[in-house]
Design a protein around this motif. Structure first.
Motif, PDB file in Angstrom:
ATOM      1  N   MET A  87      -4.463  -7.808  13.056  1.00 12.85           N
ATOM      2  CA  MET A  87      -5.203  -7.591  11.948  1.00 12.85           C
ATOM      3  C   MET A  87      -4.972  -8.577  10.788  1.00 12.85           C
ATOM      4  O   MET A  87      -5.904  -9.246  10.252  1.00 12.85           O
ATOM      5  CB  MET A  87      -5.245  -6.172  11.502  1.00 12.85           C
ATOM      6  CG  MET A  87      -6.408  -5.339  12.510  1.00 12.85           C
ATOM      7  SD  MET A  87      -6.684  -3.744  11.807  1.00 12.85           S
ATOM      8  CE  MET A  87      -5.397  -3.350  10.643  1.00 12.85           C
ATOM      9  N   VAL A  88      -3.707  -8.672  10.446  1.00 11.24           N
ATOM     10  CA  VAL A  88      -3.304  -9.564   9.472  1.00 11.24           C
ATOM     11  C   VAL A  88      -3.698 -11.058   9.530  1.00 11.24           C
ATOM     12  O   VAL A  88      -4.341 -11.552   8.547  1.00 11.24           O
ATOM     13  CB  VAL A  88      -1.659  -9.322   9.299  1.00 11.24           C
ATOM     14  CG1 VAL A  88      -1.181 -10.287   8.245  1.00 11.24           C
ATOM     15  CG2 VAL A  88      -1.511  -7.648   8.779  1.00 11.24           C
ATOM     16  N   TRP A  89      -3.143 -11.568  10.851  1.00  5.69           N
ATOM     17  CA  TRP A  89      -3.455 -12.874  10.950  1.00  5.69           C
ATOM     18  C   TRP A  89      -4.924 -13.001  11.015  1.00  5.69           C
ATOM     19  O   TRP A  89      -5.230 -14.535  10.428  1.00  5.69           O
ATOM     20  CB  TRP A  89      -2.623 -13.637  12.235  1.00  5.69           C
ATOM     21  CG  TRP A  89      -3.073 -13.382  13.648  1.00  5.69           C
ATOM     22  CD1 TRP A  89      -1.841 -12.872  14.283  1.00  5.69           C
ATOM     23  CD2 TRP A  89      -4.102 -13.617  14.237  1.00  5.69           C
ATOM     24  NE1 TRP A  89      -2.712 -12.621  15.863  1.00  5.69           N
ATOM     25  CE2 TRP A  89      -3.949 -13.025  15.626  1.00  5.69           C
ATOM     26  CE3 TRP A  89      -5.352 -14.019  14.128  1.00  5.69           C
ATOM     27  CZ2 TRP A  89      -4.561 -13.083  16.538  1.00  5.69           C
ATOM     28  CZ3 TRP A  89      -6.250 -14.146  15.081  1.00  5.69           C
ATOM     29  CH2 TRP A  89      -6.116 -13.661  16.279  1.00  5.69           C
ATOM     30  N   ARG A  90      -5.976 -12.215  11.649  1.00  5.00           N
ATOM     31  CA  ARG A  90      -7.254 -12.485  11.625  1.00  5.00           C
ATOM     32  C   ARG A  90      -7.737 -12.686  10.331  1.00  5.00           C
ATOM     33  O   ARG A  90      -8.652 -13.619  10.050  1.00  5.00           O
ATOM     34  CB  ARG A  90      -7.635 -11.352  12.244  1.00  5.00           C
ATOM     35  CG  ARG A  90      -9.101 -11.395  12.939  1.00  5.00           C
ATOM     36  CD  ARG A  90      -9.518 -10.434  13.872  1.00  5.00           C
ATOM     37  NE  ARG A  90      -9.369 -10.820  15.055  1.00  5.00           N
ATOM     38  CZ  ARG A  90     -10.095 -11.624  15.965  1.00  5.00           C
ATOM     39  NH1 ARG A  90     -11.372 -12.082  15.471  1.00  5.00           N
ATOM     40  NH2 ARG A  90      -9.849 -12.117  17.165  1.00  5.00           N
ATOM     41  N   TYR A  91      -7.331 -11.574   9.465  1.00  2.63           N
ATOM     42  CA  TYR A  91      -7.790 -11.549   8.032  1.00  2.63           C
ATOM     43  C   TYR A  91      -7.458 -12.894   7.402  1.00  2.63           C
ATOM     44  O   TYR A  91      -8.110 -13.446   6.796  1.00  2.63           O
ATOM     45  CB  TYR A  91      -7.099 -10.393   7.331  1.00  2.63           C
ATOM     46  CG  TYR A  91      -7.613 -10.435   5.808  1.00  2.63           C
ATOM     47  CD1 TYR A  91      -8.856  -9.850   5.564  1.00  2.63           C
ATOM     48  CD2 TYR A  91      -6.608 -10.885   4.942  1.00  2.63           C
ATOM     49  CE1 TYR A  91      -9.141  -9.885   4.078  1.00  2.63           C
ATOM     50  CE2 TYR A  91      -6.680 -10.662   3.618  1.00  2.63           C
ATOM     51  CZ  TYR A  91      -8.130 -10.460   3.127  1.00  2.63           C
ATOM     52  OH  TYR A  91      -8.441 -10.223   1.943  1.00  2.63           O
ATOM     53  N   PHE A  92      -6.206 -13.181   7.446  1.00  3.54           N
ATOM     54  CA  PHE A  92      -5.724 -14.399   6.517  1.00  3.54           C
ATOM     55  C   PHE A  92      -6.267 -15.545   7.251  1.00  3.54           C
ATOM     56  O   PHE A  92      -6.617 -16.466   6.284  1.00  3.54           O
ATOM     57  CB  PHE A  92      -4.226 -14.448   6.419  1.00  3.54           C
ATOM     58  CG  PHE A  92      -3.747 -13.302   5.653  1.00  3.54           C
ATOM     59  CD1 PHE A  92      -3.986 -13.550   4.215  1.00  3.54           C
ATOM     60  CD2 PHE A  92      -2.906 -12.343   5.803  1.00  3.54           C
ATOM     61  CE1 PHE A  92      -3.571 -12.764   3.136  1.00  3.54           C
ATOM     62  CE2 PHE A  92      -2.616 -11.378   4.683  1.00  3.54           C
ATOM     63  CZ  PHE A  92      -2.895 -11.673   3.529  1.00  3.54           C
ATOM     64  N   ILE A  93      -6.090 -15.874   8.291  1.00  2.00           N
ATOM     65  CA  ILE A  93      -6.365 -17.360   9.095  1.00  2.00           C
ATOM     66  C   ILE A  93      -7.939 -17.225   8.971  1.00  2.00           C
ATOM     67  O   ILE A  93      -8.573 -18.490   8.506  1.00  2.00           O
ATOM     68  CB  ILE A  93      -5.643 -17.533  10.383  1.00  2.00           C
ATOM     69  CG1 ILE A  93      -4.232 -17.469  10.099  1.00  2.00           C
ATOM     70  CG2 ILE A  93      -6.132 -19.005  10.861  1.00  2.00           C
ATOM     71  CD1 ILE A  93      -3.241 -17.850  11.364  1.00  2.00           C
ATOM     72  N   TYR A  94      -8.818 -16.437   9.748  1.00  5.87           N
ATOM     73  CA  TYR A  94     -10.151 -16.674   9.802  1.00  5.87           C
ATOM     74  C   TYR A  94     -10.823 -16.324   8.653  1.00  5.87           C
ATOM     75  O   TYR A  94     -11.464 -16.972   8.116  1.00  5.87           O
ATOM     76  CB  TYR A  94     -10.743 -15.471  11.010  1.00  5.87           C
ATOM     77  CG  TYR A  94     -10.399 -15.877  12.279  1.00  5.87           C
ATOM     78  CD1 TYR A  94      -9.772 -16.996  12.764  1.00  5.87           C
ATOM     79  CD2 TYR A  94     -10.711 -15.076  13.212  1.00  5.87           C
ATOM     80  CE1 TYR A  94      -9.620 -17.491  13.968  1.00  5.87           C
ATOM     81  CE2 TYR A  94     -10.789 -15.410  14.637  1.00  5.87           C
ATOM     82  CZ  TYR A  94      -9.927 -16.621  15.096  1.00  5.87           C
ATOM     83  OH  TYR A  94      -9.803 -17.103  16.293  1.00  5.87           O
ATOM     84  N   GLY A  95     -10.281 -15.581   7.623  1.00  3.96           N
ATOM     85  CA  GLY A  95     -10.862 -15.502   6.254  1.00  3.96           C
ATOM     86  C   GLY A  95     -10.571 -16.641   5.809  1.00  3.96           C
ATOM     87  O   GLY A  95     -11.558 -17.204   4.930  1.00  3.96           O
ATOM     88  N   THR A  96      -9.645 -17.236   5.747  1.00  4.45           N
ATOM     89  CA  THR A  96      -9.197 -18.570   4.852  1.00  4.45           C
ATOM     90  C   THR A  96     -10.203 -19.436   5.149  1.00  4.45           C
ATOM     91  O   THR A  96     -10.820 -20.327   4.586  1.00  4.45           O
ATOM     92  CB  THR A  96      -7.933 -18.986   4.882  1.00  4.45           C
ATOM     93  OG1 THR A  96      -7.218 -17.889   4.441  1.00  4.45           O
ATOM     94  CG2 THR A  96      -7.699 -20.208   4.210  1.00  4.45           C
ATOM     95  N   GLY A  97     -10.307 -19.659   6.765  1.00  8.42           N
ATOM     96  CA  GLY A  97     -11.412 -20.596   7.344  1.00  8.42           C
ATOM     97  C   GLY A  97     -12.854 -20.280   6.559  1.00  8.42           C
ATOM     98  O   GLY A  97     -13.462 -21.272   6.210  1.00  8.42           O
TER      99      GLY A  97
END
Ligand SMILES: Nc1ncnc2c1ncn2[C@@H]1O[C@H](COP(=O)(O)OP(=O)(O)OP(=O)(O)O)[C@@H](O)[C@H]1O
Length: 595
Positions: A87-97
């Motif tokens: 959940m965390v990486w999805r939020y940070f990496i995809y969210g940042t994209g």
């Protein structure tokens, strides 16, 4: 583009100064995302070891129930960590994209707003839209999915291989991994073809959408010329093309997916053969054997992802360079170091030996244009179509800049007048009077944005369109349909005039703006203009002599040159083009009256 070139391009993605600025801005998000990703990968690669130990314990009948319970608790804890981590990486990496995509889109739009008409002459709306959608999408994919897979490939691949080699057997690892490498190579090269087929599919779909859109916009013309069948046939052709491109992509996918499964199966067969032998000969335990099989499953994804990652970055780099080309395109028409500190324009206009030719054309559409209009005067411009009338006003607005000669306002070269001031001081009613899909009130208030209904109404009255607006059910709140379909040509013209008048501009330009209104309404508009704008400068372009005959100065343009100039009476005496237009229109009027 060959492999090496593409590979360099992949490096180019992270080397771009522009994108590095965004990496810096969102570095914390990326770091947190990557840490979460590493934690997930480490946790994930512990699972086969734990399961293997339980299997060994059971096989050797040495395991306690409490140890199985602990193993289950550990597996649940790992599942929990993986769940949260993902959940965390999805939020940070995809969210940042998504965040960077939003920022780049804002940068692009702001820059495109500054681009001159010359730029748009070279770049069609469809092309610019493709940059804003397809290319930006490819960049976002690299920024999110690309970065994620890059780190995932490295982390998951390394940890899994490390565990296979150190905890189980190096030779078995080599035997199983060699066939798996075929997957990486296949994805890398077939992936190139896949992307190309994917792009062609997108292109076919875009063409199909454009076709439908244009068809719907022009449906009245199509029907009135009874061209429906032709368009149905043309649509079938486009639709077939779209279908074929989809099938081509599907064919490749249907070869690749089973092929990858085949290779994984091959690797599994090698593992079972050689690993089984090692287990039977007690070189490795049963638990290690099962752990190895689980690791093999985990390695399939990084192998696929290596090829995908390279392709994503190559595509991202190519798209990024196109986006950067736009962002680096210099703003041609802007203030410069010679811009004077003028804060007001009076409206004394002087054209001095002006020449202009459009980019990529050979002929000068304006030649040696010189004339002068003082504040409070009205200039009438008349001439055959294509004689350069609109071009002349566009030069005054600095939509384009002249090649030779100058335009002065109040004695200052317009190139040195602050651009904002220049354009704010001019009320322009273009020939194609474009209206936005907003309320009529907002369309009129466009340049002021004061939402003062009294002012809006007053300018609508001056443009003789108030009575029409009042008849609409929603009055000034009527929303103009797409491209103003719900309004007549004459109503659109007069709303555009109201939009210019509300600014109380020092210079008013009407470019053939009363051509679609009847002569009585035209007379009323011109009367209002005379009363209200007697102390301001007015430029009226027309094809009808009646529109401009009261002007203080009339110029006749013919093939880009001023062939005659003077007042109505003077020009009639000249017996030139103006006189012949006058005679023709007089005759037309008489004939119409007789009918
Ligand atoms: N963007 C452009 N690029 C190249 N040539 C152009 C462009 N716009 C206009 N022209 C050409 O410049 C000439 C003058 O065009 P302009 O629109 O100024 O004429 P006009 O007198 O306003 O015509 P009309 O009365 O039909 O509005 C024409 O020959 C036209 O084809």
């Amino acid at each position: 583009m060959d492999f090496a070139e593409k590979h360099n391009k992949a490096n180019g993605f992270t080397k771009s100064k522009y994108i590095r600025g965004y990496f810096k801005k969102y570095s914390l998000n990326y770091i947190l995302g990557i840490i979460a990703l590493l934690i997930v990968d480490i946790a994930q690669t512990r699972v086969p070891i734990i399961v293997g130990e339980v299997i060994d314990g059971i096989e050797q009948q040495s395991i306690e129930l409490s140890a199985i319970r602990s193993a289950i608790i550990l597996l649940f804890t790992i599942a929990g960590i993986m769940y949260a981590g993902r959940m965390v990486w999805r939020y940070f990496i995809y969210g940042t994209g998504r965040s960077i995509e939003r920022d780049i889109r804002n940068d692009m739009f702001a820059h495109l707003e500054k681009m001159s008409a010359k730029y748009y002459q070279k770049h069609s709306p469809g092309e610019v839209m493709a940059y804003m959608t397809n290319d930006l999408e490819a960049v976002r994919l690299a920024l999110a999915h690309g970065i994620l897979t890059l780190f995932d490939v490295i982390a998951l691949g390394t940890i899994t291989l490390f565990n296979m080699v150190t905890e189980i057997d190096p030779l078995l690892t080599l035997a199983a991994v060699v066939p798996l490498m075929l997957i990486a190579v296949t994805v890398r090269f077939a992936g190139k073809e896949m992307f190309s087929r994917f792009a062609k599919r997108q292109e076919a779909f875009a063409t199909l959408s454009d076709f439908v859109q244009e068809n719907l916009s022009g449906i009245k013309v199509i029907k009135s010329f009874v061209q429906e069948d032709k368009f149905i046939d043309a649509f079938k052709k486009e639709n077939r093309n779209n279908y074929e491109k989809n099938i081509k992509l599907m064919k490749l996918q249907s070869i690749m997916h089973p092929f990858m499964q085949l290779i994984s199966g091959l690797a599994l067969a090698v593992t079972i053969g050689y690993g089984g032998y090692l287990t039977i000969t007690a070189k490795i335990s049963l638990g290690e054997f099962t752990a190895f099989i689980a690791y093999l499953g985990m390695l399939v994804w990084p192998m696929i992802a290596i090829g995908i990652t390279i392709n994503i970055f190559s595509r991202g780099a190519a798209s990024l360079s196109r986006i950067e080309d736009i962002l680096n395109e210099p703003v041609e028409i802007k203030d410069n170091e010679n811009t004077s500190v003028v804060d007001r324009i009076e409206g004394h206009i002087k054209f001095d030996s002006l020449n202009y030719k459009y980019p990529d054309t050979d002929n000068y559409v304006l030649q040696n244009i010189s004339f002068e209009v003082r504040k409070g005067q009205t200039l009438g411009i008349i001439g055959r179509t294509g004689s350069g009338k609109t071009t002349l006003t566009n030069l005054l607005l600095r939509i384009f800049d002249p090649d030779k000669g100058s335009i002065y306002i109040d004695g200052t070269d317009i190139l040195n007048i602050p651009l904002n001031l220049l354009r704010k001081s001019i009320g322009y009613v273009p020939q194609d009077n474009f209206l936005f899909s907003e309320t009529i009130a907002n369309n009129i208030d466009f340049g002021l944005r004061e939402s003062n209904i009294d002012k809006i109404r007053a300018s609508a009255e001056q443009a003789v369109v108030h009575d029409n607006i009042a008849e609409f059910k929603d009055g000034y709140n009527t929303v103009v349909g797409e491209k103003g379909v719900s309004l007549s040509g004459g109503q659109k013209q007069r709303i555009s005039i109201a939009r210019a008048l509300i600014k109380e501009p020092d210079i008013l330009i009407l470019d053939d703006s009363v051509s679609a209104v009847d002569t009585d309404t035209e007379e009323r508009i011109l009367r209002y203009l005379k009363e209200l704008r007697s102390d301001k400068t007015n430029i009226i372009i027309a094809h009808r002599i009646s529109t401009i005959q009261d002007s203080d100065l009339i110029i006749v343009l013919d093939e880009g040159k001023i062939t005659e100039s003077g007042t109505h009476e003077e020009l009639l005496k000249n017996k030139g083009l103006y006189h012949s237009i006058y005679e023709k229109q007089l005759l037309e009027k008489m004939l119409n009256e007789q009918e």
